[in-house]
Motif scaffolding. Sequence first.
Motif, PDB file in Angstrom:
ATOM      1  N   TYR A  38       6.063   2.875  -7.562  1.00 32.53           N
ATOM      2  CA  TYR A  38       5.218   2.479  -6.437  1.00 32.53           C
ATOM      3  C   TYR A  38       4.450   1.193  -6.712  1.00 32.53           C
ATOM      4  O   TYR A  38       4.170   0.417  -5.791  1.00 32.53           O
ATOM      5  CB  TYR A  38       4.272   3.617  -6.062  1.00 32.53           C
ATOM      6  CG  TYR A  38       4.957   4.737  -5.312  1.00 32.53           C
ATOM      7  CD1 TYR A  38       5.881   4.456  -4.315  1.00 32.53           C
ATOM      8  CD2 TYR A  38       4.699   6.074  -5.606  1.00 32.53           C
ATOM      9  CE1 TYR A  38       6.525   5.475  -3.621  1.00 32.53           C
ATOM     10  CE2 TYR A  38       5.328   7.104  -4.916  1.00 32.53           C
ATOM     11  CZ  TYR A  38       6.249   6.793  -3.925  1.00 32.53           C
ATOM     12  OH  TYR A  38       6.889   7.799  -3.243  1.00 32.53           O
ATOM     13  N   ILE A  39       4.104   0.952  -7.973  1.00 29.06           N
ATOM     14  CA  ILE A  39       3.479  -0.330  -8.321  1.00 29.06           C
ATOM     15  C   ILE A  39       4.466  -1.471  -8.083  1.00 29.06           C
ATOM     16  O   ILE A  39       4.109  -2.525  -7.538  1.00 29.06           O
ATOM     17  CB  ILE A  39       2.998  -0.327  -9.790  1.00 29.06           C
ATOM     18  CG1 ILE A  39       1.784   0.590  -9.946  1.00 29.06           C
ATOM     19  CG2 ILE A  39       2.640  -1.748 -10.243  1.00 29.06           C
ATOM     20  CD1 ILE A  39       1.333   0.776 -11.375  1.00 29.06           C
ATOM     21  N   ALA A  40       5.724  -1.246  -8.488  1.00 23.82           N
ATOM     22  CA  ALA A  40       6.767  -2.260  -8.260  1.00 23.82           C
ATOM     23  C   ALA A  40       6.972  -2.487  -6.767  1.00 23.82           C
ATOM     24  O   ALA A  40       7.174  -3.623  -6.321  1.00 23.82           O
ATOM     25  CB  ALA A  40       8.074  -1.826  -8.922  1.00 23.82           C
ATOM     26  N   LEU A  41       6.916  -1.394  -5.993  1.00 24.96           N
ATOM     27  CA  LEU A  41       7.067  -1.518  -4.530  1.00 24.96           C
ATOM     28  C   LEU A  41       5.932  -2.368  -3.958  1.00 24.96           C
ATOM     29  O   LEU A  41       6.172  -3.256  -3.137  1.00 24.96           O
ATOM     30  CB  LEU A  41       7.072  -0.127  -3.902  1.00 24.96           C
ATOM     31  CG  LEU A  41       7.364  -0.045  -2.396  1.00 24.96           C
ATOM     32  CD1 LEU A  41       8.103   1.258  -2.081  1.00 24.96           C
ATOM     33  CD2 LEU A  41       6.082  -0.101  -1.563  1.00 24.96           C
ATOM     34  N   TRP A  42       4.706  -2.092  -4.379  1.00 21.91           N
ATOM     35  CA  TRP A  42       3.552  -2.860  -3.878  1.00 21.91           C
ATOM     36  C   TRP A  42       3.667  -4.329  -4.258  1.00 21.91           C
ATOM     37  O   TRP A  42       3.448  -5.217  -3.435  1.00 21.91           O
ATOM     38  CB  TRP A  42       2.265  -2.265  -4.412  1.00 21.91           C
ATOM     39  CG  TRP A  42       1.042  -3.012  -3.987  1.00 21.91           C
ATOM     40  CD1 TRP A  42       0.353  -3.965  -4.680  1.00 21.91           C
ATOM     41  CD2 TRP A  42       0.387  -2.899  -2.718  1.00 21.91           C
ATOM     42  NE1 TRP A  42      -0.698  -4.442  -3.943  1.00 21.91           N
ATOM     43  CE2 TRP A  42      -0.705  -3.814  -2.730  1.00 21.91           C
ATOM     44  CE3 TRP A  42       0.598  -2.118  -1.591  1.00 21.91           C
ATOM     45  CZ2 TRP A  42      -1.572  -3.953  -1.657  1.00 21.91           C
ATOM     46  CZ3 TRP A  42      -0.267  -2.263  -0.512  1.00 21.91           C
ATOM     47  CH2 TRP A  42      -1.330  -3.160  -0.542  1.00 21.91           C
ATOM     48  N   ASN A  43       4.030  -4.577  -5.522  1.00 20.35           N
ATOM     49  CA  ASN A  43       4.173  -5.962  -5.965  1.00 20.35           C
ATOM     50  C   ASN A  43       5.320  -6.668  -5.238  1.00 20.35           C
ATOM     51  O   ASN A  43       5.254  -7.872  -4.987  1.00 20.35           O
ATOM     52  CB  ASN A  43       4.409  -6.017  -7.473  1.00 20.35           C
ATOM     53  CG  ASN A  43       3.168  -5.645  -8.262  1.00 20.35           C
ATOM     54  OD1 ASN A  43       2.054  -5.793  -7.778  1.00 20.35           O
ATOM     55  ND2 ASN A  43       3.354  -5.132  -9.474  1.00 20.35           N
ATOM     56  N   GLY A  44       6.356  -5.895  -4.913  1.00 22.84           N
ATOM     57  CA  GLY A  44       7.483  -6.478  -4.181  1.00 22.84           C
ATOM     58  C   GLY A  44       7.127  -6.868  -2.763  1.00 22.84           C
ATOM     59  O   GLY A  44       7.794  -7.708  -2.152  1.00 22.84           O
ATOM     60  N   ALA A  45       6.071  -6.257  -2.224  1.00 23.82           N
ATOM     61  CA  ALA A  45       5.623  -6.588  -0.869  1.00 23.82           C
ATOM     62  C   ALA A  45       4.508  -7.620  -0.861  1.00 23.82           C
ATOM     63  O   ALA A  45       4.436  -8.465   0.037  1.00 23.82           O
ATOM     64  CB  ALA A  45       5.161  -5.321  -0.144  1.00 23.82           C
ATOM     65  N   ALA A 295       4.814  -0.285  11.820  1.00 22.63           N
ATOM     66  CA  ALA A 295       5.728  -1.380  11.482  1.00 22.63           C
ATOM     67  C   ALA A 295       5.306  -2.047  10.179  1.00 22.63           C
ATOM     68  O   ALA A 295       6.159  -2.428   9.360  1.00 22.63           O
ATOM     69  CB  ALA A 295       5.760  -2.408  12.616  1.00 22.63           C
ATOM     70  N   PHE A 296       3.991  -2.185   9.963  1.00 21.14           N
ATOM     71  CA  PHE A 296       3.503  -2.739   8.700  1.00 21.14           C
ATOM     72  C   PHE A 296       3.926  -1.855   7.533  1.00 21.14           C
ATOM     73  O   PHE A 296       4.389  -2.351   6.494  1.00 21.14           O
ATOM     74  CB  PHE A 296       1.978  -2.890   8.736  1.00 21.14           C
ATOM     75  CG  PHE A 296       1.522  -4.220   9.249  1.00 21.14           C
ATOM     76  CD1 PHE A 296       1.161  -5.226   8.375  1.00 21.14           C
ATOM     77  CD2 PHE A 296       1.470  -4.472  10.612  1.00 21.14           C
ATOM     78  CE1 PHE A 296       0.749  -6.468   8.844  1.00 21.14           C
ATOM     79  CE2 PHE A 296       1.054  -5.707  11.101  1.00 21.14           C
ATOM     80  CZ  PHE A 296       0.697  -6.715  10.211  1.00 21.14           C
ATOM     81  N   LEU A 301       7.586  -1.024   2.904  1.00 18.81           N
ATOM     82  CA  LEU A 301       8.543  -0.182   2.184  1.00 18.81           C
ATOM     83  C   LEU A 301       9.888  -0.870   2.024  1.00 18.81           C
ATOM     84  O   LEU A 301      10.499  -0.841   0.949  1.00 18.81           O
ATOM     85  CB  LEU A 301       8.716   1.155   2.914  1.00 18.81           C
ATOM     86  CG  LEU A 301       7.520   2.118   2.892  1.00 18.81           C
ATOM     87  CD1 LEU A 301       7.793   3.321   3.775  1.00 18.81           C
ATOM     88  CD2 LEU A 301       7.199   2.564   1.476  1.00 18.81           C
ATOM     89  N   LYS A 302      10.353  -1.516   3.084  1.00 18.56           N
ATOM     90  CA  LYS A 302      11.675  -2.144   3.057  1.00 18.56           C
ATOM     91  C   LYS A 302      11.726  -3.324   2.097  1.00 18.56           C
ATOM     92  O   LYS A 302      12.667  -3.477   1.311  1.00 18.56           O
ATOM     93  CB  LYS A 302      12.068  -2.600   4.464  1.00 18.56           C
ATOM     94  CG  LYS A 302      12.409  -1.476   5.425  1.00 18.56           C
ATOM     95  CD  LYS A 302      13.781  -0.903   5.140  1.00 18.56           C
ATOM     96  CE  LYS A 302      14.175   0.115   6.210  1.00 18.56           C
ATOM     97  NZ  LYS A 302      15.528   0.661   5.974  1.00 18.56           N
ATOM     98  N   ILE A 303      10.731  -4.203   2.172  1.00 16.56           N
ATOM     99  CA  ILE A 303      10.725  -5.388   1.307  1.00 16.56           C
ATOM    100  C   ILE A 303      10.318  -5.025  -0.116  1.00 16.56           C
ATOM    101  O   ILE A 303      10.907  -5.500  -1.096  1.00 16.56           O
ATOM    102  CB  ILE A 303       9.786  -6.471   1.877  1.00 16.56           C
ATOM    103  CG1 ILE A 303      10.289  -6.942   3.247  1.00 16.56           C
ATOM    104  CG2 ILE A 303       9.701  -7.662   0.924  1.00 16.56           C
ATOM    105  CD1 ILE A 303      11.677  -7.553   3.237  1.00 16.56           C
ATOM    106  N   GLY A 304       9.320  -4.164  -0.247  1.00 18.79           N
ATOM    107  CA  GLY A 304       8.876  -3.753  -1.576  1.00 18.79           C
ATOM    108  C   GLY A 304       9.958  -3.044  -2.358  1.00 18.79           C
ATOM    109  O   GLY A 304      10.031  -3.163  -3.591  1.00 18.79           O
ATOM    110  N   ALA A 305      10.825  -2.328  -1.653  1.00 14.50           N
ATOM    111  CA  ALA A 305      11.910  -1.589  -2.326  1.00 14.50           C
ATOM    112  C   ALA A 305      12.852  -2.514  -3.076  1.00 14.50           C
ATOM    113  O   ALA A 305      13.467  -2.109  -4.067  1.00 14.50           O
ATOM    114  CB  ALA A 305      12.689  -0.776  -1.303  1.00 14.50           C
ATOM    115  N   LEU A 306      12.964  -3.748  -2.620  1.00 16.63           N
ATOM    116  CA  LEU A 306      13.886  -4.688  -3.264  1.00 16.63           C
ATOM    117  C   LEU A 306      13.443  -5.018  -4.691  1.00 16.63           C
ATOM    118  O   LEU A 306      14.257  -5.448  -5.515  1.00 16.63           O
ATOM    119  CB  LEU A 306      13.968  -5.979  -2.438  1.00 16.63           C
ATOM    120  CG  LEU A 306      14.444  -5.819  -0.990  1.00 16.63           C
ATOM    121  CD1 LEU A 306      14.408  -7.158  -0.264  1.00 16.63           C
ATOM    122  CD2 LEU A 306      15.853  -5.235  -0.943  1.00 16.63           C
TER     123      LEU A 306
END
Length: 349
Positions: A38-45, A295-296, A301-306
């Motif tokens: 989840y930290i990686a997801l947040w940083n990815g967004a 939508a936010f 979630l979509k961009i952070g997942a990358l």
Amino acid sequence: MLSTRMINLIVPIISVVLGLLAGAIIMLIFGYNPIAGYIALWNGAFGNVYFFGETIRQITPYILTGLAVAFAFRSGLFNIGAEGQVIVGWLASVWVGASIQAPTIIHLPLTIIAAALAGALWGFLPGLLKAKRGVHEVIITIMMNYIALHVANYLIRNVLTDKSDSTAPIENTASLASEWLMEITGYSRMHYGILIALFAAVIMWFLLEKTTIGYELRAVGYNQHASNYAGMNVGKNIILAMMISGGFAGLAGAMEGLGTFGYMSANSSFTNLGFDGIAVALLGGNTALGSVIAAFLFGILKIGALNMPTSAGVPSELVEIDIALIIYFVASSYIIRWTLLRFFKKEEK
């Protein structure tokens, strides 16, 4: 005792939290670190300006497809055809954007109007069949999705180009992209479409809550028989609701055609923007503000997942599971409501 408004606000929040917790448990079961994931997801967004720009870029069409589905829901209709309406809106915007030369003040509004009209036209037929023949809108809108996909592919390859798989790029005068925005966001694909999406949310709120037309649309959505008895034209309102819903989805297509890509390619599969819009609308409680907030979340979630596979070794597919779980808990909201009501009744005693 909690008010209905408060419960409607709390339930989606609890659904999101439960979805994320369930996703964390799944990560643990498969041997991944959920905190790192989840930290990686947040940083990815939001980790840097580029990721932030990409997140806003992803949120933009989600707002509009969420509004499209939510508007239909509020009018008593289930618009599964937002995906097809996105496709025809994208095609119409690129067609006008690439084939006309005019000043920006004329060209850009024309492309946006063309996209909205194309989406509205794609919503007209399901609305007409529902109003005049009682054909269920779910069936016809699903069919229209496939028609939109293959007709768009044919037009790209045989009308807009000479057997090419992508259209010519749009003129600069029709573009929503901006060199200034690109520079301040590390050359992300963020564009001015986010302003159009937020303005569309205001339009939906004002139309449904502050106008006579909106009152009729909501009344028909609540009870068609009572609305007909009250003298409202139920058939006209069904058609109008589907057209407005389609117009919002068509605008989402314009965001991709005029902002993110600047052209359109022939695709063998759907964009999934319209289908994701269903989840956005459900999580947002079929309201304008709720759809923007949802939508936010989905964009994050979509961009952070990358970023999850590279930074935490967590497969990005697990985010899709998170999204599915969130939708599941939203769909099971009556259980959450029942639990909340039981809990607060005990507190009062």
